[in-house]
Structure formats: structure tokens, C-alpha cells
Write a protein that holds these residues in place. Structure first.
Motif, mmCIF file in Angstrom:
data_model
loop_
_atom_site.group_PDB
_atom_site.id
_atom_site.type_symbol
_atom_site.label_atom_id
_atom_site.label_comp_id
_atom_site.label_asym_id
_atom_site.label_seq_id
_atom_site.Cartn_x
_atom_site.Cartn_y
_atom_site.Cartn_z
ATOM 1 N N GLU A 5 -7.804 -9.753 10.196
ATOM 2 C CA GLU A 5 -7.820 -10.501 8.935
ATOM 3 C C GLU A 5 -8.456 -9.676 7.818
ATOM 4 O O GLU A 5 -7.980 -9.703 6.674
ATOM 5 N N ARG A 6 -9.523 -8.976 8.149
ATOM 6 C CA ARG A 6 -10.208 -8.150 7.151
ATOM 7 C C ARG A 6 -9.266 -7.077 6.612
ATOM 8 O O ARG A 6 -9.183 -6.846 5.407
ATOM 9 N N LEU A 7 -8.520 -6.424 7.494
ATOM 10 C CA LEU A 7 -7.587 -5.384 7.065
ATOM 11 C C LEU A 7 -6.460 -5.966 6.204
ATOM 12 O O LEU A 7 -6.054 -5.363 5.202
ATOM 13 N N ASP A 16 -6.699 -8.608 4.351
ATOM 14 C CA ASP A 16 -7.308 -8.924 3.054
ATOM 15 C C ASP A 16 -7.448 -7.662 2.196
ATOM 16 O O ASP A 16 -7.208 -7.690 0.989
ATOM 17 N N GLU A 17 -7.824 -6.555 2.831
ATOM 18 C CA GLU A 17 -7.934 -5.288 2.100
ATOM 19 C C GLU A 17 -6.569 -4.838 1.584
ATOM 20 O O GLU A 17 -6.461 -4.342 0.455
ATOM 21 N N ASP A 41 -4.042 -6.787 0.819
ATOM 22 C CA ASP A 41 -3.712 -7.656 -0.312
ATOM 23 C C ASP A 41 -4.460 -7.218 -1.573
ATOM 24 O O ASP A 41 -3.899 -7.211 -2.668
#
Length: 82
Positions: free
Chosen positions: A2-4, A6-7, A9
Motif C-alpha cells: 500500500e505504501r508503494l 501511495d508513493e 500515486d
């Protein structure tokens, strides 16, 4: 994961902002996209890369390439007659 995502995006938003700034500065975004695609392509020789950069820069900035080698009027008339 999810973090990747978000990055990614966030980077897409940054790229969109950068393109909007370039467009407002008068650059042709399609030409810039093409230039970046050519530069990222592996195996491009330096001469081809230089010529593509030159042509795309001229297109993006509205610079006429024929200013470097202008034809005189008699040469243009002769070429048109042929």
C-alpha cells in the motif's frame, strides 16, 4: 504494498503538475513526452539521440530549424519551379 502504491500515486500527481507547469510555460507536452521516451530507450546511438533532441526541442519551443540555413529567394524560386 500500500505504501508503494501511495508513493506511485504521489509521483503521478507530481508528474501531472510538472507537465502543467511546462505547458503554461509554452512547451509542447507531446513533444516532451516523445523526447523523454527516446532518451529512456536503450541502445540509441548518440547522433540519433542528438538529432531527435534537436528536432523535438525545436518543435516544443516553436523554433524554426530553417533559420540556421536560410535559403535565398532565387534558390527558393528555382526549387519551386522544378
Amino acid at each position: 504494498m500500500e505504501r508503494l502504491l501511495d508513493e506511485i500515486d504521489g509521483l503521478k500527481d507530481d508528474l501531472k503538475d510538472l507537465k502543467n507547469e511546462a505547458k503554461s510555460a509554452g512547451f509542447n507536452i507531446k513533444a516532451l513526452d516523445r523526447l523523454v521516451a527516446i532518451r529512456r530507450k536503450d541502445g540509441a546511438d548518440k547522433e540519433t539521440e542528438f538529432l531527435n533532441d534537436l528536432m523535438l526541442y525545436a518543435h516544443a519551443t516553436g523554433t524554426r530549424l530553417d533559420l540556421a540555413f536560410p535559403e535565398s529567394e532565387p534558390e527558393r524560386e528555382q526549387a519551386a519551379a522544378e
